[in-house]
Scaffold this motif. Sequence first.
Motif, PDB file in Angstrom:
ATOM      1  N   ASN A 397      -0.955 -45.157 -46.872  1.00  0.00           N
ATOM      2  CA  ASN A 397      -1.110 -46.089 -45.755  1.00  0.00           C
ATOM      3  C   ASN A 397      -1.712 -45.405 -44.537  1.00  0.00           C
ATOM      4  OD1 ASN A 397       0.222 -48.977 -46.148  1.00  0.00           O
ATOM      5  ND2 ASN A 397       1.410 -47.518 -47.342  1.00  0.00           N
ATOM      6  N   CYS A 398      -1.274 -44.195 -44.244  1.00  0.00           N
ATOM      7  CA  CYS A 398      -1.800 -43.464 -43.086  1.00  0.00           C
ATOM      8  C   CYS A 398      -3.287 -43.156 -43.258  1.00  0.00           C
ATOM      9  CB  CYS A 398      -1.009 -42.177 -42.868  1.00  0.00           C
ATOM     10  SG  CYS A 398       0.685 -42.440 -42.294  1.00  0.00           S
ATOM     11  N   VAL A 399      -3.684 -42.756 -44.463  1.00  0.00           N
ATOM     12  CA  VAL A 399      -5.103 -42.481 -44.710  1.00  0.00           C
ATOM     13  C   VAL A 399      -5.930 -43.755 -44.575  1.00  0.00           C
ATOM     14  CG1 VAL A 399      -6.754 -41.763 -46.476  1.00  0.00           C
ATOM     15  CG2 VAL A 399      -4.642 -40.480 -46.160  1.00  0.00           C
ATOM     16  N   SER A 400      -5.438 -44.852 -45.125  1.00  0.00           N
ATOM     17  CA  SER A 400      -6.182 -46.117 -45.051  1.00  0.00           C
ATOM     18  C   SER A 400      -6.327 -46.593 -43.613  1.00  0.00           C
ATOM     19  CB  SER A 400      -5.467 -47.177 -45.891  1.00  0.00           C
ATOM     20  OG  SER A 400      -5.312 -46.757 -47.223  1.00  0.00           O
ATOM     21  N   LEU A 401      -5.233 -46.537 -42.846  1.00  0.00           N
ATOM     22  CA  LEU A 401      -5.301 -46.965 -41.449  1.00  0.00           C
ATOM     23  C   LEU A 401      -6.197 -46.053 -40.623  1.00  0.00           C
ATOM     24  CD1 LEU A 401      -1.573 -47.961 -40.810  1.00  0.00           C
ATOM     25  CD2 LEU A 401      -3.526 -49.480 -41.180  1.00  0.00           C
ATOM     26  N   LEU A 402      -6.209 -44.758 -40.938  1.00  0.00           N
ATOM     27  CA  LEU A 402      -7.078 -43.845 -40.203  1.00  0.00           C
ATOM     28  C   LEU A 402      -8.548 -44.116 -40.506  1.00  0.00           C
ATOM     29  CD1 LEU A 402      -7.371 -41.429 -38.325  1.00  0.00           C
ATOM     30  CD2 LEU A 402      -7.132 -39.934 -40.313  1.00  0.00           C
ATOM     31  N   VAL A 403      -8.874 -44.416 -41.757  1.00  0.00           N
ATOM     32  CA  VAL A 403     -10.263 -44.742 -42.103  1.00  0.00           C
ATOM     33  C   VAL A 403     -10.706 -46.020 -41.394  1.00  0.00           C
ATOM     34  CG1 VAL A 403     -11.781 -45.424 -44.004  1.00  0.00           C
ATOM     35  CG2 VAL A 403     -10.206 -43.522 -44.296  1.00  0.00           C
ATOM     36  N   LEU A 404      -9.829 -47.034 -41.358  1.00  0.00           N
ATOM     37  CA  LEU A 404     -10.182 -48.286 -40.688  1.00  0.00           C
ATOM     38  C   LEU A 404     -10.303 -48.108 -39.180  1.00  0.00           C
ATOM     39  CD1 LEU A 404      -7.901 -50.818 -42.620  1.00  0.00           C
ATOM     40  CD2 LEU A 404     -10.355 -50.538 -42.857  1.00  0.00           C
ATOM     41  N   SER A 405      -9.344 -47.425 -38.572  1.00  0.00           N
ATOM     42  CA  SER A 405      -9.335 -47.303 -37.114  1.00  0.00           C
ATOM     43  C   SER A 405     -10.425 -46.376 -36.602  1.00  0.00           C
ATOM     44  CB  SER A 405      -7.967 -46.799 -36.648  1.00  0.00           C
ATOM     45  OG  SER A 405      -7.669 -45.534 -37.218  1.00  0.00           O
ATOM     46  N   SER A 406     -10.723 -45.292 -37.337  1.00  0.00           N
ATOM     47  CA  SER A 406     -11.783 -44.390 -36.892  1.00  0.00           C
ATOM     48  C   SER A 406     -13.156 -45.028 -36.998  1.00  0.00           C
ATOM     49  CB  SER A 406     -11.739 -43.093 -37.694  1.00  0.00           C
ATOM     50  OG  SER A 406     -11.939 -43.345 -39.080  1.00  0.00           O
ATOM     51  N   ALA A 407     -13.307 -46.015 -37.872  1.00  0.00           N
ATOM     52  CA  ALA A 407     -14.575 -46.743 -37.974  1.00  0.00           C
ATOM     53  C   ALA A 407     -14.643 -47.932 -37.029  1.00  0.00           C
ATOM     54  CB  ALA A 407     -14.780 -47.225 -39.418  1.00  0.00           C
ATOM     55  N   LEU A 408     -13.557 -48.247 -36.328  1.00  0.00           N
ATOM     56  CA  LEU A 408     -13.550 -49.410 -35.435  1.00  0.00           C
ATOM     57  C   LEU A 408     -14.545 -49.296 -34.286  1.00  0.00           C
ATOM     58  CD1 LEU A 408     -12.246 -52.141 -34.720  1.00  0.00           C
ATOM     59  CD2 LEU A 408     -10.549 -50.872 -33.394  1.00  0.00           C
ATOM     60  N   PRO A 409     -14.682 -48.155 -33.576  1.00  0.00           N
ATOM     61  CA  PRO A 409     -15.707 -48.086 -32.524  1.00  0.00           C
ATOM     62  C   PRO A 409     -17.120 -48.317 -33.038  1.00  0.00           C
ATOM     63  CG  PRO A 409     -14.123 -46.300 -32.276  1.00  0.00           C
ATOM     64  CD  PRO A 409     -13.841 -46.947 -33.592  1.00  0.00           C
ATOM     65  N   VAL A 410     -17.453 -47.712 -34.183  1.00  0.00           N
ATOM     66  CA  VAL A 410     -18.783 -47.917 -34.765  1.00  0.00           C
ATOM     67  C   VAL A 410     -18.948 -49.364 -35.220  1.00  0.00           C
ATOM     68  CG1 VAL A 410     -20.402 -47.060 -36.492  1.00  0.00           C
ATOM     69  CG2 VAL A 410     -18.737 -45.504 -35.492  1.00  0.00           C
ATOM     70  N   PHE A 411     -17.899 -49.934 -35.776  1.00  0.00           N
ATOM     71  CA  PHE A 411     -17.919 -51.328 -36.229  1.00  0.00           C
ATOM     72  C   PHE A 411     -18.151 -52.286 -35.062  1.00  0.00           C
ATOM     73  CE2 PHE A 411     -15.304 -55.172 -36.980  1.00  0.00           C
ATOM     74  CZ  PHE A 411     -15.975 -55.693 -38.073  1.00  0.00           C
ATOM     75  N   SER A 412     -17.436 -52.084 -33.962  1.00  0.00           N
ATOM     76  CA  SER A 412     -17.570 -52.970 -32.799  1.00  0.00           C
ATOM     77  C   SER A 412     -18.944 -52.843 -32.158  1.00  0.00           C
ATOM     78  CB  SER A 412     -16.474 -52.648 -31.781  1.00  0.00           C
ATOM     79  OG  SER A 412     -15.187 -52.778 -32.352  1.00  0.00           O
ATOM     80  N   ARG A 413     -19.460 -51.618 -32.064  1.00  0.00           N
ATOM     81  CA  ARG A 413     -20.783 -51.431 -31.449  1.00  0.00           C
ATOM     82  C   ARG A 413     -21.897 -51.932 -32.359  1.00  0.00           C
ATOM     83  NH1 ARG A 413     -24.514 -52.083 -29.263  1.00  0.00           N
ATOM     84  NH2 ARG A 413     -25.768 -50.788 -27.856  1.00  0.00           N
ATOM     85  N   THR A 414     -21.744 -51.799 -33.661  1.00  0.00           N
ATOM     86  CA  THR A 414     -22.771 -52.273 -34.583  1.00  0.00           C
ATOM     87  C   THR A 414     -22.869 -53.791 -34.570  1.00  0.00           C
ATOM     88  OG1 THR A 414     -22.334 -50.355 -36.001  1.00  0.00           O
ATOM     89  CG2 THR A 414     -23.558 -52.167 -36.972  1.00  0.00           C
ATOM     90  N   LEU A 415     -21.733 -54.485 -34.442  1.00  0.00           N
ATOM     91  CA  LEU A 415     -21.746 -55.947 -34.404  1.00  0.00           C
ATOM     92  C   LEU A 415     -22.068 -56.507 -33.024  1.00  0.00           C
ATOM     93  CD1 LEU A 415     -18.639 -56.860 -36.589  1.00  0.00           C
ATOM     94  CD2 LEU A 415     -21.042 -56.859 -37.249  1.00  0.00           C
ATOM     95  N   GLY A 416     -22.165 -55.652 -32.018  1.00  0.00           N
ATOM     96  CA  GLY A 416     -22.469 -56.131 -30.679  1.00  0.00           C
ATOM     97  C   GLY A 416     -21.286 -56.721 -29.953  1.00  0.00           C
ATOM     98  N   ILE A 417     -20.061 -56.432 -30.403  1.00  0.00           N
ATOM     99  CA  ILE A 417     -18.878 -56.924 -29.697  1.00  0.00           C
ATOM    100  C   ILE A 417     -18.815 -56.335 -28.291  1.00  0.00           C
ATOM    101  CG2 ILE A 417     -16.364 -57.099 -29.787  1.00  0.00           C
ATOM    102  CD1 ILE A 417     -17.747 -58.685 -31.935  1.00  0.00           C
TER     103      ILE A 417
END
Length: 488
Positions: A397-417
């Motif tokens: 669970n910790c690895v999965s949440l870290l992969v999701l959360s560390s990609a959140l800044p790139v995800f938000s900027r890529t979608l233009g949020i």
Amino acid sequence: MEPAELDVLGLREQLFHERVRECLICTLLFASLYILCHFIITRFKKHADFTAVEDDEDAAVDRIALSMCTFTLAVSLGAVLLLPFSILTNEVLLLFPHNYYIQWLNGSLIHGLWNLVFLFSNLSLVFLMPFAYFFTEAEGFAGSKKGILARVYETFVVLLLLTLLVLGMVWVASAIVDEDAGSRESLYDLWEYYLPYLYSCISLFGVLLLLLCTPVGLSRMFTVTGKLLVKPRLLEDLDEQLNCTRFEEAALSRKISASPTSCWLSLNAALLRERFLAIQSRRLALELRRGASPWQRNLGYPLAMLCLLALTGIAVLVVCFHTLELLLDDAAMPRGIQDAPLGQASFSIFGSFGAALQVVLIFYLMVSSVVGFYSSPMFTRLLPARQDTPMTKIIGNCVSLLVLSSALPVFSRTLGITRFDLLGDFGRFNWLGNFYIVFLYNMLFATLTTLCLVKKFTWAVRAELIRAFGLHKLPLPVTRTRQPSKLC
């Protein structure tokens, strides 16, 4: 001393105090996140009794793995708060540009936080979590003396072999992709090439995982919210349903108490108990709905649904607008910068309101991605249970949440949020400059989210109308199919 030397000395003292202040702020923030994550993990972790003397070794291993998981989860929360904290800091500096008490909010602090989160994310993904897993499963080499050191030796050997395997795969992939001599020479640089390239691959995997999980989570948020809130009464008689549930619960209770305790009837008794617990939970839910106040029943649920619908619609509209903007303006592409221009201009055309909306959308997308992640069939087994989650599942669970959360800044900027550009090493990913990847990513997100929402609402409306008019109680028509003859 001369005035010039005094000025230089005063500047050095000021820089020293600023560095100390930034270190103290970062330490306090991370300590707060660490304490919070410790309570969260201990709430879900399965309790293990290490009372015997020979179990002291297992208890020490458990504590070490628990501390590593807590550190990783704290880094995950830090990655989630990275963009919102940066956006709010910019708005506070715009509102109070000359306030003495907020001078500690500056670009140096924000840039340092981004670098620390990037460093700790690499450390957790590459070393801490693999070490925690192998250390938990290790027992020492055959023939060696049992103890903590034997487990540490085995863990380091396995981790070294895994590192060589991963580095070899990265080297082969890089050599296949980049065939020029300069790229092949850079393959031998471990710190400047391997680790950024490896984290770029992990970030790309996290962004793709967010692309798959977030649309599913956006549609599942309505179901999850509906289970947490009290639904309004729509053409249904709760008293009749409650009485039927009570009669069925009483009948099952009598069957369970009157059933003989023989071995060949144990399976039937277990099924009866499982059905009894399901009926009991349904009765409690009906009693909660009947005892709810009219304001809670008729106002809370519709407002929550409208808020979810508004946030989802705004997110889809923002992504669609950003997709069109990618075709017209090259500045819409995600990029990385080294110095954050804080306090100069707002990152939203709507000012502080738009910045606050960006923060809400980022948190909403992160929660939706987590809901979609645990709702997918591949990752349903990772769903933690209260006080019943083993250490290996906590590590997963910790690895999965870290992969999701560390990609959140790139995800938000890529979608233009948000228009806040990526700081530090987050903006060094090679695929961020590819127009086709970014454009296709926005198109897929908008399409998948729209399809999931349309399917969710059409199915939900049909189900609610069928239940409201009592059509679900009608007997289903039985169609007789003619069986072909075996002689034919």
